[in-house]
Design a protein around this motif. Structure first.
Motif, PDB file in Angstrom:
ATOM      1  N   ARG A  52       0.842  -1.190   0.000  1.00 31.67           N
ATOM      2  CA  ARG A  52       0.000   0.000   0.000  1.00 31.67           C
ATOM      3  C   ARG A  52       0.881   1.246   0.000  1.00 31.67           C
ATOM      4  O   ARG A  52       2.047   1.206   0.379  1.00 31.67           O
ATOM      5  CB  ARG A  52      -0.881   0.043   1.248  1.00 31.67           C
TER       6      ARG A  52
ATOM      7  N   GLU B 272      -5.913   0.364   7.354  1.00 24.01           N
ATOM      8  CA  GLU B 272      -6.843  -0.674   6.914  1.00 24.01           C
ATOM      9  C   GLU B 272      -7.076  -1.707   8.013  1.00 24.01           C
ATOM     10  O   GLU B 272      -8.205  -2.169   8.217  1.00 24.01           O
ATOM     11  CB  GLU B 272      -6.277  -1.344   5.658  1.00 24.01           C
TER      12      GLU B 272
ATOM     13  N   GLY C 259     -10.565  -2.090   9.974  1.00 25.28           N
ATOM     14  CA  GLY C 259     -11.234  -3.282   9.484  1.00 25.28           C
ATOM     15  C   GLY C 259     -11.222  -4.481  10.402  1.00 25.28           C
ATOM     16  O   GLY C 259     -12.041  -5.402  10.246  1.00 25.28           O
TER      17      GLY C 259
ATOM     18  N   TRP D 131      -8.384   7.226  12.861  1.00 32.25           N
ATOM     19  CA  TRP D 131      -8.572   5.796  12.573  1.00 32.25           C
ATOM     20  C   TRP D 131      -9.385   5.119  13.675  1.00 32.25           C
ATOM     21  O   TRP D 131     -10.273   4.317  13.390  1.00 32.25           O
ATOM     22  CB  TRP D 131      -7.225   5.089  12.448  1.00 32.25           C
TER      23      TRP D 131
END
Length: 523
Positions: A271, A279, A283, A315
């Motif tokens: 990434r 992520e 997630g 986040w």
């Protein structure tokens, strides 16, 4: 006769030959204490600095003595030096050189007793302490640059480094039904988890890493019924499943997506920037059971004009989980680039033009996103049992912490839950005692009878130092578990000649903080 450099595959997990290997390593006393005793402090310290000459000298001197077996294995599997077949056969009397070759551990130049044998993997003893106690295994991984003298291959499978050890030590170790080791690598976190979980799943995108993990778990005597290994990226292999604990040392290194910059599977998640950590944070809740905990290491970018906790805090907000982030290190872009370019085996003295090209690519990449610094730290996330998240802590601790930290983190999470369910009236009825590792420090101006500063210092955990006023210091000094908090506050109010409600208003918020951080314990 010589052996050409090998581009090895992973070792093979043959049950019969692994049993012979396990018996040989134990009989030869190929353990961390034995290796350290053989090397001595000078050679051991040099080896930690990636200098192998003192270790080569120490093992050369021991090749004909009582430690000859350990010396042969260290030279072969740690230092990357050739060993004669007779020495390998003596160190591994059941498996012998031919069995080690069938397992994919060594290559031999011939069948004569003096023909050289070369390791194609790193195989060394591992010993550590986590919140559940001490462990010792043998672990295989790819040989590093110290042993091969070459830059790492891009599908290099890393052994146990500082990050792996840190994660193992900070992980909570109370009993868990199902544990996920995301990005298992050589399998070290899965092995740690196997001691306190009914079932462990390890995943990795690297086929070679999974083969090493399969070898290491089998060498430890654990089959697929205890540690199941699956191939795939991120959370894809476990979509729709639930785990009570997720641990991950993900490939979090921020690497330029530019031509000519090698992407190493063990550290580069493919990434841009810090997207892989974001992520995971946002997630991982999808695979956490209610009350389940996720613990991971990560890097994050700190953009110019922002504080480090702004980005990571966003986040956490997006994740819908309880979150506790401890930043342990902060590097500027140049320091960060130098660290990870060297990690891949490049050095300016070996190839100055190549070094400069990589350095420029990293600096350009950070500049394109206005990155002023890169943080590294520990993230602990938890899916609430019910309702919205109630824990959001972002703090910086760059000094020494007292490992293993996993027990302290688990106790602090439990204390947070208790405090959330405890109003001031219930707190007043509670009995508290000072933790055994807490000391009090008083600083006085010469000639003054009263201290100007009182510090409550935590000996374990995060080693916190809390400044206490007169009322709080008096309260903590009286916490021996005998009297309830409310009784102590009333007694303190009488001594200070202050209204009890005023003392409670002053002291109780600080008491909550001390309970949360483990300086005060419930009796």
């Amino acid at each position: 006769m010589s052996i050409a450099p090998s581009q090895s595959s992973a070792p093979h997990a043959d049950a019969t030959e692994l049993e012979a290997l396990r018996a040989d390593l134990a009989a030869t006393r190929y353990t961390v204490p034995a290796v350290e005793a053989l090397l001595g402090p000078l050679a051991a310290a040099a080896l930690h600095r990636e200098e192998r000459l003192p270790a080569l000298r120490a093992t050369q001197a021991a090749r004909s003595g009582a430690d000859a077996g350990v010396a042969a294995l260290v030279r072969l599997f740690v230092l990357g030096a050739d060993a004669p077949r007779r020495a390998v056969d003596a160190a591994l009397p059941r498996l012998r050189t031919d069995g080690a070759a069938r397992l994919g551990l060594v290559e031999a130049a011939g069948s004569g007793p003096d023909d050289p044998v070369r390791a194609v993997v790193d195989l060394r003893p591992y010993e550590a302490s986590d919140a559940a106690g001490t462990v010792d295994w043998w672990l295989a991984s790819d040989l590093g640059e110290l042993a091969t003298g070459r830059a790492l291959r891009t599908d290099h499978v890393l052994g146990v480094g500082g990050a792996s050890t840190t994660l193992a030590q900070v992980t909570v170790r109370d009993p868990r039904e199902r544990v996920l080791d995301l990005g298992t690598g050589c399998g070290i976190q899965a092995l740690h988890a196997s001691r306190h979980a009914h079932a462990v799943v390890g995943t990795d995108i690297s086929a070679r890493a999974l083969e090493f993990a399969r070898f290491n778990t089998a060498l430890a005597g654990l089959g697929p019924d205890r540690i199941a290994l699956r191939s795939g990226s991120m959370l894809e292999p476990v979509a729709g499943e639930r785990f009570d604990l997720v641990v991950s040392n993900p490939p979090f290194v921020i690497t330029p997506r530019a031509a000519g910059v090698p992407a190493y599977e063990y550290r580069d998640g493919g990434r841009a920037g810090d997207a892989i950590v974001r992520e995971l944070v946002t997630g991982v809740g999808a695979v956490l059971a209610p009350g389940g905990v996720a613990q991971l290491l990560g890097n994050w970018e700190v953009r110019a004009g922002e504080d480090w906790d702004e980005r990571v805090g966003a986040w956490l907000d997006e994740s819908g989980l309880d979150g506790w982030v401890i930043q342990r290190e902060l590097q500027d872009p140049a320091e960060y680039a130098e660290t990870w370019i060297r990690d891949g085996g490049a050095t300016p003295d070996r190839d100055r033009p190549g070094w400069d090209a990589l350095y420029a690519a990293w600096l350009d990449d950070f500049a394109s996103r206005d990155v002023a610094a890169i943080g590294f730290g520990i993230l602990t996330l938890r899916r609430p049992l019910a309702g919205p998240p109630s824990l959001r802590r972002l703090e910086e601790h760059t000094g020494t912490v007292h490992q293993p930290l996993g027990g302290h983190l688990a106790e602090s999470l439990a204390a947070h839950d208790w405090l959330e369910a405890t109003d001031d009236a219930a707190l007043a009825a509670a009995h508290l005692r000072v933790a055994a590792d807490v000391t009090e420090e008083r600083y006085l101006t010469p000639g003054s009878p009263d201290p100007t500063v009182v510090l409550l210092r935590q000996g374990g955990g995060l080693g916190r130092a809390v400044q206490a006023g007169t009322a709080l210091a008096g309260f903590v000094g009286a916490c021996d578990g005998e009297l309830a908090v409310g009784s102590l506050l009333r007694g303190l109010a009488a001594v200070l000649d202050v209204a009890a409600d005023d003392v409670a208003a002053d002291v109780l918020p600080a008491v909550r903080g001390l309970v949360r951080d483990g300086l005060l314990l419930r009796s």
